[in-house]
Design an enzyme around this catalytic site. Structure first.
Site, PDB file in Angstrom:
ATOM      1  N   TYR A  93       0.834  -1.201   0.000  1.00  0.00           N
ATOM      2  CA  TYR A  93       0.000   0.000   0.000  1.00  0.00           C
ATOM      3  C   TYR A  93       0.868   1.251   0.000  1.00  0.00           C
ATOM      4  O   TYR A  93       2.040   1.229   0.400  1.00  0.00           O
ATOM      5  CB  TYR A  93      -0.957   0.028   1.198  1.00  0.00           C
ATOM      6  CG  TYR A  93      -0.307   0.298   2.547  1.00  0.00           C
ATOM      7  CD1 TYR A  93      -0.174   1.598   3.034  1.00  0.00           C
ATOM      8  CD2 TYR A  93       0.145  -0.745   3.350  1.00  0.00           C
ATOM      9  CE1 TYR A  93       0.403   1.840   4.280  1.00  0.00           C
ATOM     10  CE2 TYR A  93       0.722  -0.516   4.591  1.00  0.00           C
ATOM     11  CZ  TYR A  93       0.837   0.786   5.057  1.00  0.00           C
ATOM     12  OH  TYR A  93       1.414   1.019   6.279  1.00  0.00           O
ATOM     13  N   CYS A  94       0.263   2.352  -0.461  1.00  0.00           N
ATOM     14  CA  CYS A  94       0.882   3.680  -0.359  1.00  0.00           C
ATOM     15  C   CYS A  94      -0.169   4.619   0.233  1.00  0.00           C
ATOM     16  O   CYS A  94      -1.077   4.167   0.928  1.00  0.00           O
ATOM     17  CB  CYS A  94       1.401   4.163  -1.711  1.00  0.00           C
ATOM     18  SG  CYS A  94       0.132   4.422  -2.978  1.00  0.00           S
ATOM     19  N   TRP A  95      -0.053   5.911   0.001  1.00  0.00           N
ATOM     20  CA  TRP A  95      -0.959   6.864   0.646  1.00  0.00           C
ATOM     21  C   TRP A  95      -2.395   6.779   0.113  1.00  0.00           C
ATOM     22  O   TRP A  95      -3.348   6.624   0.860  1.00  0.00           O
ATOM     23  CB  TRP A  95      -0.417   8.280   0.503  1.00  0.00           C
ATOM     24  CG  TRP A  95      -1.389   9.385   0.827  1.00  0.00           C
ATOM     25  CD1 TRP A  95      -1.745  10.425   0.030  1.00  0.00           C
ATOM     26  CD2 TRP A  95      -2.126   9.570   2.050  1.00  0.00           C
ATOM     27  NE1 TRP A  95      -2.656  11.238   0.670  1.00  0.00           N
ATOM     28  CE2 TRP A  95      -2.918  10.735   1.916  1.00  0.00           C
ATOM     29  CE3 TRP A  95      -2.214   8.842   3.243  1.00  0.00           C
ATOM     30  CZ2 TRP A  95      -3.759  11.204   2.914  1.00  0.00           C
ATOM     31  CZ3 TRP A  95      -3.063   9.307   4.251  1.00  0.00           C
ATOM     32  CH2 TRP A  95      -3.817  10.476   4.078  1.00  0.00           C
ATOM     33  N   SER A 101       2.215   2.603  -5.038  1.00  0.00           N
ATOM     34  CA  SER A 101       1.904   1.185  -4.816  1.00  0.00           C
ATOM     35  C   SER A 101       1.644   0.472  -6.146  1.00  0.00           C
ATOM     36  O   SER A 101       2.001  -0.703  -6.306  1.00  0.00           O
ATOM     37  CB  SER A 101       0.690   1.042  -3.890  1.00  0.00           C
ATOM     38  OG  SER A 101      -0.438   1.700  -4.425  1.00  0.00           O
ATOM     39  N   TYR A 122      -3.510   4.039   2.284  1.00  0.00           N
ATOM     40  CA  TYR A 122      -3.499   4.275   3.736  1.00  0.00           C
ATOM     41  C   TYR A 122      -4.620   5.231   4.150  1.00  0.00           C
ATOM     42  O   TYR A 122      -5.172   5.126   5.245  1.00  0.00           O
ATOM     43  CB  TYR A 122      -2.142   4.833   4.140  1.00  0.00           C
ATOM     44  CG  TYR A 122      -1.985   5.126   5.624  1.00  0.00           C
ATOM     45  CD1 TYR A 122      -1.875   4.092   6.548  1.00  0.00           C
ATOM     46  CD2 TYR A 122      -1.950   6.439   6.093  1.00  0.00           C
ATOM     47  CE1 TYR A 122      -1.731   4.355   7.906  1.00  0.00           C
ATOM     48  CE2 TYR A 122      -1.803   6.715   7.436  1.00  0.00           C
ATOM     49  CZ  TYR A 122      -1.691   5.667   8.346  1.00  0.00           C
ATOM     50  OH  TYR A 122      -1.561   5.941   9.683  1.00  0.00           O
TER      51      TYR A 122
END
Length: 341
Positions: A93-95, A101, A122
């Site tokens: 995952y990323c933001w 991601s 996130y």
């Protein structure tokens, strides 16, 4: 092709498959999914440069800059991901579930891994976390003045089959000016919420959950206001324990720490104690009279606790006089009331 999972599915799968957080180190430090491993696509400095380039020049140039930063790291990313992967599967995952991601998922799937992505990133996970605090929780509050041994009793309550949330354990702080002694570094308020949500997800929310009576801040950690208000509005079992009974416990917990640290902690509550009491506490500390130091500090903490107790909007206070600091004996004393909650 990577499979996208909503936050609830992603967290459930994380019980069996490791997570890679590809955000920057600073983002990870502020808060992350508990158990996630940091494998940052960009350093904090690189992320700042790419962001500035995107705003000032445009997306195309920013992408080129990002590729320059990431290119030399690709081989190491694959090696690290394969080390963490279980049966060739990994969560990423990323933001916001966007380019970072997505790019990492493409790389890792090209290298032979099965990748699951967090839809919405996130940010979506944080919304999922906050939703845990908004649900109906049957909280039961264990109250008592400073030095009552509530944390120890809370774990005895757990050992008898009841559900608990150890807020001070999660916050890495005992709540007072002295509460950081002997504890690990505190998480950020955001990560505290993530850890708390993880604990709630492991409980049966249809059944009572015992927590300690706390102020909204535990050291440097601030509780989510929705969850805090649930504590304030929940029924409370208040153990009324005399100063004389509590003092030995406080001395046992805190007397072993350096006098300099205790003096610094006293300085934090100097204004609340009052100048004369503060000076008397320092004099007692200087001669090693830790019981007197504790007794003086309780003049402030007991008054503050009782004020807060009676400020509850919907007071449902069940007091019980307890004459011991032994958590097992305390449990026996309060058991009839526990059964009523």
């Amino acid at each position: 092709m990577p499979q996208k999972l909503v936050a609830k599915e992603f967290v459930e799968k994380a019980k069996f498959i490791p997570i890679l957080d590809v955000r920057s180190p600073g983002e990870y430090k502020k808060g992350h999914i508990p158990g996630a491993n940091s494998m940052c696509l960009f350093t904090d400095e690189e992320r700042a440069k790419v962001g500035t380039c995107y705003k000032q020049i445009g997306k195309e140039k920013a992408v080129e800059m990002g590729l320059e930063f990431v290119g030399p790291k690709l081989h190491q990313f694959v090696k690290t991901a394969k080390k963490f992967a279980v049966d060739g599967e990994i969560l990423v995952y990323c933001w916001r579930g966007g380019m970072r991601s997505g790019s990492m998922a493409w790389l890792l799937e090209t290298a032979g891994l099965k990748v699951y992505l967090l839809e919405g990133g996130y940010k979506a996970y944080r919304n999922f976390v906050l939703s845990q605090f908004a649900q109906d929780l049957k909280l039961c509050v264990l109250g008592g003045k400073t030095g009552s041994g509530k944390t120890e009793l809370l774990h005895v309550i757990k050992s008898h089959g009841h559900q608990i949330l150890d807020l001070e354990g999660i916050a890495k702080h005992r709540g007072s000016a002295f509460g950081h002694f002997g504890m690990e570094a505190q998480p950020s308020s955001e990560h505290f919420e993530n850890l708390l949500a993880k604990e709630i997800l492991a409980l049966d929310v249809s059944k009572p959950i015992w927590v300690e009576d706390e102020s909204r801040h535990i050291g440097k950690v601030f509780m989510d206001v929705v969850f805090y208000n649930k504590i304030r509005n929940a029924p409370i079992l208040f153990m009324d324990i005399s100063v004389e009974t509590r003092l030995p416990h406080l001395v046992k917990v805190y007397a072993g720490y350096p006098k300099e640290d205790i003096a610094m902690a006293l300085g934090k509550i100097q204004r609340r104690l009052g100048g004369n009491w503060h000076q008397l506490a320092l004099k007692a500390l200087d001669v090693g009279d830790f019981a007197e130091v504790a007794k003086i500090t309780l003049t402030y903490y007991d008054k503050a606790y009782m004020f807060g107790l009676h400020q509850r909007e919907n007071p449902q206070i069940r007091p019980i006089e307890v004459n011991t600091i032994d958590p097992n004996l305390q449990y026996e004393a309060i058991l009839p009331l526990i059964k009523e909650f």
